[in-house]
Design an enzyme around this catalytic site. Structure first.
Site, short mmCIF file in Angstrom:
data_model
loop_
_atom_site.label_atom_id
_atom_site.label_comp_id
_atom_site.label_asym_id
_atom_site.label_seq_id
_atom_site.Cartn_x
_atom_site.Cartn_y
_atom_site.Cartn_z
N SER B 177 0.85 -1.20 0.00
CA SER B 177 0.00 0.00 0.00
C SER B 177 0.89 1.25 0.00
O SER B 177 1.80 1.36 -0.84
CB SER B 177 -0.92 -0.07 1.22
OG SER B 177 -1.98 0.82 1.14
N ASP B 343 -8.58 -6.79 -4.73
CA ASP B 343 -8.21 -5.49 -4.15
C ASP B 343 -8.74 -4.38 -5.04
O ASP B 343 -8.19 -4.11 -6.11
CB ASP B 343 -6.68 -5.41 -4.02
CG ASP B 343 -6.20 -4.13 -3.34
OD1 ASP B 343 -7.01 -3.21 -3.12
OD2 ASP B 343 -5.00 -4.07 -3.02
N HIS B 376 -7.91 -5.44 -0.31
CA HIS B 376 -6.61 -4.82 -0.06
C HIS B 376 -5.92 -5.45 1.16
O HIS B 376 -4.69 -5.54 1.21
CB HIS B 376 -6.82 -3.32 0.16
CG HIS B 376 -5.57 -2.52 0.23
ND1 HIS B 376 -4.60 -2.55 -0.74
CD2 HIS B 376 -5.11 -1.65 1.18
CE1 HIS B 376 -3.61 -1.73 -0.41
NE2 HIS B 376 -3.90 -1.18 0.75
#
Lengths: 398, 398
Positions: B177, B343, B376
């Protein structure tokens, strides 16, 4: 000098005024309470046939109101401030109804043939009795003392309202999103009084992610100290901050990611570079969200948002009746379901489940999944593609 | 009586304590300001080789901290309170690092071989200088006077920190991320000092829907009156309500819709039916969100959320360098990209764009898209499937 009439789209129902009617009797609610008095704000388009057999009830979604078609005499009050609509034709400024593209002479809901009735739903803030209305027990606005309502309560209220108008049967009941829930509830609750159902971008039960987005929106309102436990009326302040956040969350869930890519990309708000600020919008999409929030809080009541959001999360035909099949077993209406490929808030699979349940019961059902990129908002935007489907479906009624 | 040691997963680095280091010189920032003093909170796992050539820098995501592996001496302070992790093994209660499944002897980042360094990022609230730190100019916390920072600023700070440790080169830099953004920025900014990049569930530029979710989270904080323009330190109140909403939005974007279906369905919170309440959670997912919000605000600073969220929205290699290809033209490191099919916040297509750009430049790049349902959060959960990919990739380094 006479001002020219505002330019209208071909097929407009023209200027309309929202009317008001007080129901003669209390409305019994799912929670066990009776609600009285109940006032209904409504509009009608077209002419009621002598046999009273051409009535279509149109049900609105979470943030809508009774002004579904034509031009309002209060332009700034238009409900049509949705994403695409605002940008496409500046409809807000002309006070167009939220489904003006679908209701009118020659349109999907053809007012040359049908008498279209649109009400503000129970719990609303645009003329129908809701949390901001006066509680006769106290003489002050209900606020949090307003009863917690359900989609079935909305439909009971619509039934009572049509009774008061002297209308017994519906040629059709139609709506998108929460409006589609009401349409489905009509077919389940009053099977012998509905000939056809048009449920668009809707579901028999919102999926868990949808529950979550609604919960976040409600929490944003409730956590705003200006909400004051729901008793903010007359205090000079209200939960505008929280309601704005709720609206922002709503807006992004109504759109698809590709629609946002196309509309905003990563374009910056100022000049050609970032401004190093945490206070001001840097990207166009940030500015857009802020603008949407600010305009929404001017026209909408936070408690109505809470109650309506709660009602649409409760709606669950399987829970209420044991199973989806049992819920739909008594349905006599023909059903048209329309869903949109990019709608991730009310995805096509929910409509498919309804279709399959109705089909397994031998009912007359049709599902059209329209391949379109704008997400849940498609039900307000994809008028041109919905129109022939709906017209063809309704022609079978006669 | 001696208490038994807590049960540890095989391959744990064991008990660790977060350390602290003050940088010797000001850090120059993209906004034009210099920041001084800057303290870095960090942890290390494994042994630095005599040649100092076995260092892996691990970069955390928005809500993480330096405690990436092993057991903290302050169990309640664990950063590992993510969705799946909490439920799967009750990791929070044992104070496990946020990437403990990936860092340790025999794990993906193998501490038998590598010296793994993890820092709390610039702007953080867990030991590294950030908005809650004392501004030497005033003697009070910076609050909104903290400079607006970028991912490049975070990486410059990490570079200065490693200099202070006497570490010149990185065998690898890794993160998921926002941590993956830092890893990519390292490869772009210090091409001759990084041998390998592992960027997981990351992107070269967050897409517009991601910008929107971050904007909503920040607005929720800023609109909370207890935020007080960012100067809430020492006032006895802070924007817990707004930060809670931000966390709720974050949580739902970190998960996939099917993951929510599987975990919560539409299960009710109380008994077998709805309670007709707008105040209390009715669905399990509503209760879960409230719980996540309440636990997050106890450990995280709202201004850090604002600044870090802002930095990750700014990150845009193409804007910063003219095009993605120009940004990556100087990269010398081998690159491993991992993305997850479900995601939707950092979708695989962004990793694919990076892969294609690197490949078109003749760079050494590998993309693995893991088919997994948790959204995610997979980068924290799918350790077993990432491990062989990362181990194989890192083995090529030696």
């Amino acid at each position: 000098m006479v001002e020219p009439a505002p330019a209208l789209a071909a097929g407009s129902v023209g200027p309309v005024e929202t009317q008001s009617l007080e129901l003669p009797a209390p409305v019994p609610l799912d929670c066990g309470r009776d609600l009285y008095p109940v006032t209904i704000a409504y509009e009608t388009y077209g002419e009621l046939s002598p046999a009273r057999d051409n009535v279509i009830l149109v049900c609105h979604a979470l943030s809508g109101d009774a002004h579904a078609a034509g031009t309002s005499k209060a332009p700034a009050e238009s409900a049509r401030d949705g994403f695409g609509a605002t940008d496409r034709d500046g409809a807000s400024g002309r006070g167009l109804g939220w489904w003006d593209g679908m209701i009118g002479p020659g349109k999907a809901f053809d007012t040359d043939r049908f008498f279209v009735v649109s009400t503000n739903l129970l719990g609303g803030c645009r003329g129908t009795t809701g949390p901001s209305s006066i509680d006769p027990a106290t003489g002050a606005p209900y606020g949090p003392d307003f009863p917690v309502i359900t989609v079935a309560d909305m439909v009971r209220t619509e039934r009572a309202f049509l009774d008061a108008l002297g209308i017994e049967r519906l040629a059709a009941v139609a709506g998108g999103s929460l409006g589609g829930m009401q349409a489905l509830e009509w077919a389940v609750r009053y099977p012998d009084q509905v000939d056809a159902v048009v449920a668009i971008a809707s579901t028999h039960a919102l999926h868990p992610q949808g529950l979550a987005w609604n919960a976040i929106a409600r929490e944003a309102i409730r956590r705003d100290p200006a909400w004051q436990g729901g008793r903010y009326y007359g205090t000079g302040r209200g939960p505008d901050a929280g309601l704005g956040i709720a609206r922002m969350v709503g807006h992004i869930t109504y759109l698809s990611a590709p629609a946002l890519d196309q509309k905003f990309a990563r374009r910056l708000q100022y000049a050609d570079d970032i401004q190093y600020t945490i206070d001001e919008p840097e990207f166009e999409v940030e500015n857009y969200l802020r603008h949407q929030a600010n305009s929404f809080v001017k026209r909408f009541d936070a408690n109505t948002y809470l109650y309506t959001s709660r009602a649409l999360t409760y709606f669950d035909l399987a829970r209420q009746h044991g199973s989806l099949e049992r819920a739909l077993a008594g349905v006599a209406a023909r059903t048209l379901l329309i869903a949109f490929s990019s709608d991730w808030l009310y995805p096509p699979r929910a409509s498919r489940e309804i279709e399959q349940a109705l089909r397994s019961l031998g009912k007359d059902v049709e599902l059209e999944v329209i391949d379109a990129p704008y997400g849940h908002d498609c039900f307000l935007l994809e008028e041109a593609r919905q129109t022939p489907i709906i017209r063809r479906f309704l022609e079978r009624t006669s």
